[in-house]
Each structure stands twice: as structure tokens, then as C-alpha cells.
Design an enzyme around this catalytic site. Structure first.
Site, PDB file in Angstrom:
ATOM      1  CG  ASP A   1      -3.363   3.051  -1.773  1.00  0.00           C
ATOM      2  OD1 ASP A   1      -4.350   2.262  -1.599  1.00  0.00           O
ATOM      3  OD2 ASP A   1      -2.813   3.301  -0.480  1.00  0.00           O
TER       4      ASP A   1
ATOM      5  CG  ASP B   1      -1.878  -0.893   1.128  1.00  0.00           C
ATOM      6  OD1 ASP B   1      -2.186  -1.441   0.072  1.00  0.00           O
ATOM      7  OD2 ASP B   1      -2.748  -1.267   2.066  1.00  0.00           O
TER       8      ASP B   1
END
Length: 766
Positions: free
Chosen positions: A673, A630
């Protein structure tokens, strides 16, 4: 006609022998049925059995070495006699077969099921049977399957009968002129023989009469040496003369015949009443219907048989007493030959009236002697064969001297001469005429015979076929596909113009050449499996790239078998240019498996790669690692700098990940993301820690976003497993990722899936 009541084995065997199958070599067209039966019923033995009067002979056998067995022990003989399906679940319990040598000895038959096979006229000639060496049940479904397979064998056995009938008809037409000529020659020969026989008989009788006038002794010598039987009878019907020829003809010696009643000796019982009446009338009036003429009558022989004799009877007086004298010749064979000849003539006349070939014959003077039904119909004639036929200059387009019958009468052999015949009140007909002169045994001209075949419809049909072929060729040449026809010998029989456009080949030059000769060994190797499947009766497809004139095409070909009467005669080939479709397919595949923002594989592509990697790990016994990543505080980047800046960060983030790992590792963007990496051939959790540090180091350098310097970090969760599975890796990576975030982000956590140990990587770096 299964189950027929009027079973006649002689008729049945004649029907079998008419098929000409007994003692012929094995044929694949029959062997496939026994193999299929053995496989379908899971039995060791399957047979196609033909039963004649003394044995059963196997046209095809599977699982049995013997080619025949005596009929007396044949199970199939019972099925043929019953003319219905015979099932024996256990031969040892069946009184008909429990002592059969085939049961008590090899091949140790226990189970038997056989279904009759019939000839075209319905005679049971044999069976399709299956045999097992162990008892078994045979339900209705199995019985129905055996009946269906037997029907297929029946069709195959009788297929040649129709073919032979067709060939026989063609041969009969071809031999018709020869039969006609032979018929005329035979009639002429018979007439000449009769004339010669008559002349010899006349000369013989004249010599006898002359000898009688000279002296009685000479007459006696002639009678005794005559080839004809001589019988003399007095007024009481007693035999007075009996020469050696009479003894030879009737079997009675002269001593036995003389003094005996002629009626009891040589007159058949059914004719004795008429004979007695005739003798009484002759004695009363001196007249007899049969005197002084040649007659043919049956006569009785010593063994009780009858012979047909030709006799001449005369009456004379000696010393005032009336006597009858008869010369007799055995003409039984001649009469039988005459009857046979008349039968043949009637048969030939019937054939001539039934065939579709017109036949006309004339004598040496040109007078018509025969016009059959087809010839009369062809010329619109209703007259009998005695009238002049319709082959005249007025009805053909040829001068009279050049008509086929005139040419044949002039000694010429005419073969398939084409001419037009104008039928009154109808359109003209196209005819092929063949004729030849007829000559006697001495070479003398007897006449001529002409055969006429109406080919009007055939000629018109050929014209229509040529027109249709031209239309089909034009259509095929303009279809945007390569179209061809290949025979079972893999030789081209047709190819359209598209072969020239796409491959630079001359379609006409391809015809008659094999696939290998026309397109090369490499092309044949690519298409060989599809061609084999097509010639085996299955539709198949193949693809390959071909190059011509600097252009590369992906050719997709469909091979469609051409099947007629259950037999593959060849195959149709339909080939299309699939280049554009394949490119479009690849584009769609790329769009469906690529993340549009980063250019990395998307979630769908990742899932496929993960399944493939797990399969390889299982096959190779190697470990596997899964990495979840992430972007730290990515929402803050979007909120403060905007989504465009966020997109720049995501693209740069993905590029750095791809540049850090091996080319064999799969980097993908899942959503937002969230990124993922599939790591293969990672041998330990410690190696995963090292990879995590490299990834952290790759992301930490500052990002330049719209002229701004932006620090970006990532949280990494890595799951490592020696025995990977999709769910375990995903859950392990997810837990490790949450562990990295809980540790303050900008760090990597490694979890060993399947163990208790969770390893943490370095924390935030300086």
C-alpha cells in the site's frame, strides 16, 4: 637495410630521384603522417624530409613554413648518412649542431629525432623527424613509435613503385608490336645505308683507280681531296704520303707526319709488336695478310686517343722500291652504333623470350623469321625460330587464308582476334591475336608480325566470376535484409531486391546514383554522419523509420568500410527490419517499469524519474518535493474483506492520486500500500501543504468495493528541498510520513530538507 656499411650517396640520390617525389605538391596521404607525429610526440614541428645531393626538401611539413634547407645544415642528412635513428636531446650541447643556423636562429631547434626512410632497394632517401624548440628526453617507447611511423611513411612512399612497375609491364605488352615493327624497319634502314655507303665507296675507288691510270697529278689531286685518309709508307716504315683527310683524322699535319715512323705515330703500343712482325714478313716474302682487303683496326691519334679505322692496304713498286698505301676511314661512330644495335637486338631478343605474349614474324614471302618462347610453348613447338611455326590451318579453327598472320601479310591490321589453338596432346587454348604488316621506308612489304595472348585462364576466370556473381545476387536477393555497396563518392554500386520490397525502389536503377538521388535529402541527412564515419574507416550504425505502401518500418543499418591496402574504397550497407524487435523492446520496457496491479509506474520507473527530476532541478536551480503515501489500516482491509478487495482499493487509490496531481508529476506504487509522488516546480513548503490537502480530499470520498461502502484514508509525508538530493528527500519524506501516522493518520506532514523547520498539515478532517 638500416646501418648498411657501403654508403654510396650517388646511388642513394638516384634511388630518390627514381621515386619522382622531389618538388611535387603537398599530398594529404603524407600530411596525415606529420600531423599524427606532431600530435603523438606533442612537438610543434614534424617533417617528411627527402635529402638529395645539395638540400633537404620537405614532402610534408607541419609547423614549419620553409619547404627546404641546404643539406649542409640539415639534421636529417646525419640520420641519412648513419642510416639509423638519430636523437639529439639538446642541440646546444651537441658539438655537431651547437653552431648550426637552425639552432642559433629560427626555428631555434633544441630537440631533434629522425628515423630514415628507404627506397624499395634499401637506399636511405630521407627521414620522418620531429623537432621541438625545447630540450627533451626520448625514451625507448618514443623511439619505437617513431620507427613504426617511419615504416608507415616508407610503405606510402614506395607504393607507387609497384604500381608503376605493373603499369610499365602493361604498356610494354601494348607497345610490343610497335617495337617489333621498329626493329625490323631499323634493320632494313641500316642495311640500305650500308649498301648505299658501299656503292659510294666503290664508285669512289673506281674513280681513283681510273685517275691513277691517267696521270700522277690527277692521282695526287684525288688523294688530296679524298674524304678518306691516305697514308703512304716505304719499306722502312717511314711515312711518304699524308693527305689532308689523314691530318684531320689523326691530328698530325702533313709536315709533322712526312718522314716519321708510322709505327710510332699511329700504331697503338699494344699492337706495335704485331705490326713489326707483319712488316718483316711482308718485306721477306712480299705477302701480307691485310693487303688487298678491307679491315678494321684501332689507330692512335695525336692526343693519345684511339679511333677505329676501316682501311684498305695495297703494295706497289716505284723505281724498284716497295711502298704500301692505305686508305683509311674513321668508322668509330659506325662501330659504336653497330655495337649499340647488337646490344639492343640482344636486349630485344631477351625481352621477346621473357614476355608471356607469343610473337611470330615472317618475311614478305611468308617464311617465318621469328618465333619466341611464348609462341613455341603456346603451340607445343620445340623447333628453333628457323622452322615453320605452329600457326597453320591444322592447328586453328580458321581456314588457312583467314589465319591472323596471313591476313597481316596481306596488308590487314588485325586487332584482338579471338581464336582457338589446339596444342598437340593438350586441351585447346583461347588466344587473342593482333598482327600487322611490316613495311620499309619506301612502303615496300617486308613481312608481317603477330602477337598472341593466351587468355584461356582469363576467359575461364570471367565465366567463374559471372557464375559467382549470379549466385551471390540470388543469395543477396533472398536474404531478409537490404544489402548495398556504396563508393566513396556516395554512389550505389550494388543493391539487392529487398530495396524493391521494402522501399519500392528498382535496385538496377539505384546503381550509379547517389544516396541523395536514390533515397532523397531527408534520408541522406539522417544517415550522413554514419556514411562519413564509414568512409573514414569506422564501422557505424543508424536507425530511421521509412514508409512504403502504408507500412512503417524501423530500419537499422550497419555501415562497414571496405578497406584495401590501407585505403577506404567504399562501404557495405547491411539494413535489417527492426520494427518487431523495437516493439518487443518497448513491451519489455513497459513490463519492467509498470506496476501490474495499478498500471502506475513501479519502483524501478520511480527511481529513474526521481534521478531525472533531481538533475533537472540542479540544472534549473528549482526546488523539488517527494511525497510518500500509505493506505491507512490497509492490513485490516485485506484481513476482513480479502486480498481481492484490497486490490480494488489499491487500484482506485492510485487512480485518484494520478487524477489529482499534474501530468508532469510522477505517481508510482512502490509495494503493497506504499505510493510515492515526485513533485517538480514546487516553490515552497506552504505549496506542499496545499498539495497535501488536495490529496487528502481526493482519497476521503467513500470507496465502493464489491457493493460495500468503504471509508479509506491515507497518511502523507512530504519532503521539500531547495537543493534536493535523493537520499535527503527520501529520508525527509519517510520522517514526515511517520510524523503523519503519529499524528493519528488521515493527515499530511511536510518537512523542509536542509532546514530545522518541520511543518504539519491539517489533522483529521470532519
Amino acid at each position: 637495410m638500416a646501418g648498411q656499411n657501403n654508403f654510396n650517396d650517388e646511388t642513394r640520390v638516384r634511388a630518390l630521384r627514381a621515386l619522382h617525389l622531389l618538388d611535387t605538391p603537398a599530398e594529404e596521404r603524407f600530411d596525415r603522417f606529420t600531423r599524427l607525429a606532431a600530435a603523438a610526440f606533442d612537438v610543434p614541428i614534424a617533417l617528411i624530409s627527402l635529402v638529395d645531393e645539395r638540400r633537404q626538401w620537405f614532402k610534408s611539413r607541419h609547423g614549419l613554413d620553409a619547404c627546404e634547407t641546404p643539406r649542409s645544415i640539415a639534421f636529417c642528412s646525419h640520420a641519412v648518412a648513419l642510416d639509423s635513428q638519430l636523437v639529439v636531446p639538446d642541440a646546444r650541447l651537441d658539438t655537431r649542431f651547437q653552431d648550426n643556423p637552425l639552432v642559433t636562429g629560427g626555428p631555434c631547434v633544441r630537440f631533434y629525432a629522425g628515423h630514415p626512410i628507404h627506397s624499395v632497394d634499401g637506399q636511405p632517401i630521407g627521414t620522418l623527424c620531429v623537432i621541438d624548440t625545447a630540450p627533451r628526453a626520448f625514451d625507448a617507447g618514443a623511439q619505437r613509435m617513431l620507427r613504426d611511423l617511419a615504416a608507415m611513411v616508407h610503405d606510402e612512399i614506395n607504393r607507387h613503385v609497384l604500381v608503376a612497375a605493373r603499369d610499365g609491364a602493361q604498356a610494354a605488352l601494348a607497345d610490343l608490336n610497335a617495337h617489333l615493327e621498329a626493329r625490323v624497319l631499323e634493320r632494313t634502314r641500316q642495311l640500305n645505308e650500308k649498301n648505299e655507303l658501299l656503292l659510294r665507296e666503290i664508285r669512289h675507288r673506281e674513280a681513283v683507280e681510273l685517275s691513277l691510270r691517267h696521270n700522277k697529278q690527277r692521282v695526287r689531286n684525288i688523294i688530296e681531296t679524298s674524304m678518306a685518309a691516305f697514308v703512304g709508307v716505304d719499306a722502312d716504315g717511314q711515312i711518304t704520303e699524308w693527305n689532308p683527310a689523314a691530318q684531320k683524322l689523326f691530328g698530325w699535319t702533313q709536315a709533322e707526319a712526312l718522314g716519321n715512323d708510322m709505327e710510332a705515330l699511329i700504331i697503338p703500343p699494344r699492337m706495335r709488336s704485331a705490326h713489326a712482325s707483319g712488316m718483316a714478313r711482308f718485306l721477306a716474302t712480299g705477302e701480307a695478310k691485310i693487303c688487298n682487303q678491307r679491315v678494321e683496326l684501332p689507330a692512335l691519334t695525336r692526343d693519345g686517343g684511339e679511333r677505329i679505322v676501316e682501311m684498305s692496304i695495297n703494295s706497289f713498286e716505284v723505281d724498284g722500291k716497295v711502298f704500301l698505301a692505305a686508305f683509311m676511314q674513321d668508322v668509330s661512330e659506325r662501330v659504336a652504333a653497330q655495337h649499340a644495335l647488337r646490344d639492343k637486338e640482344r636486349l630485344l631478343d631477351a625481352i621477346l623470350e621473357s614476355v608471356d605474349v607469343g610473337v611470330i614474324a615472317c618475311d614478305a614471302a611468308g617464311r617465318i623469321t621469328l618465333v619466341n618462347r611464348a609462341a613455341r610453348k603456346l603451340h607445343g613447338a620445340q623447333a628453333s625460330a628457323d622452322a615453320e611455326p605452329a600457326v597453320t590451318a591444322a592447328q586453328t579453327v580458321l581456314p588457312e587464308a583467314r589465319t591472323p598472320l596471313r591476313r597481316a601479310l596481306a596488308g590487314e591490321v588485325v586487332a584482338n582476334m579471338s581464336l582457338q589453338v589446339q596444342v598437340p596432346d593438350a586441351r585447346s587454348r583461347m588466344v587473342l591475336a593482333s598482327g600487322r604488316p611490316m613495311k620499309g621506308s619506301a612502303g615496300e612489304l617486308l613481312g608481317a608480325v603477330l602477337g598472341l595472348k593466351d587468355v584461356t585462364e582469363l576467359a575461364e576466370s570471367r565465366t567463374r566470376i559471372l557464375e559467382n556473381e549470379e549466385r551471390l545476387r540470388t543469395i543477396a536477393d533472398h536474404v531478409p535484409a537490404m544489402i548495398a555497396y556504396i563508393g566513396t563518392d556516395l554512389r550505389y554500386q550494388f543493391a539487392n531486391q529487398r530495396y524493391a520490397d521494402w522501399l519500392g525502389l528498382d535496385p538496377a536503377a539505384m546503381v550509379g546514383r547517389t544516396v541523395e538521388q536514390a533515397l532523397g535529402p531527408a534520408f541522406l541527412e539522417e544517415r550522413h554522419a554514419s556514411l562519413v564515419a564509414c568512409m573514414a574507416g569506422r564501422t557505424s550504425e543508424a536507425e530511421s523509420e521509412v514508409r512504403h505502401a502504408g507500412h512503417v518500418r524501423l530500419i537499422r543499418s550497419t555501415y562497414i568500410p571496405h578497406v584495401r591496402d590501407g585505403e577506404v574504397r567504399g562501404g557495405y550497407v547491411f539494413s535489417t527490419d527492426a520494427t518487431a524487435a523495437r516493439q518487443h523492446e518497448r513491451q519489455l520496457h513497459g513490463l519492467a517499469h509498470t506496476d501490474h496491479l495499478t498500471g502506475l509506474p513501479n519502483r524501478r520507473a520511480y527511481e529513474e524519474r526521481l534521478v531525472q527530476a533531481i538533475d533537472r532541478a540542479h540544472r534549473n536551480g528549482s526546488p523539488l518535493a517527494l511525497v510518500y503515501l500509505d493506505v491507512d489500516h490497509f492490513k485490516q482491509i485485506n484481513d476482513t474483506l480479502g486480498h481481492a478487495a484490497g486490490d480494488i482499493v489499491l487500484r482506485e487509490f492510485g487512480q485518484r492520486l494520478a487524477a489529482t496531481v499534474r501530468v508532469t508529476d510522477a505517481v508510482a506504487r512502490l509495494a503493497g500500500d506504499e505510493f510515492v509522488i515526485v513533485l517538480e516546480q514546487v516553490h515552497s513548503a506552504l505549496e506542499c501543504e496545499s498539495i497535501g490537502r488536495k490529496l487528502l480530499d481526493a482519497i476521503r470520498p467513500i470507496f465502493f468495493v464489491d457493493g460495500r461502502i468503504l471509508p479509506v484514508t491515507t497518511s502523507i509525508g512530504i519532503a521539500w528541498s531547495a537543493r534536493p538530493d535523493k537520499r535527503g528527500l527520501a529520508e525527509g519524506a519517510d520522517r514526515a510520513l511517520y510524523g503523519a501516522k503519529a499524528a493519528g493518520r488521515d493527515t499530511a506532514c511536510v518537512e523542509t530538507v536542509g532546514g530545522d523547520e518541520t511543518l504539519s498539515g491539517e489533522g483529521k478532517q470532519e
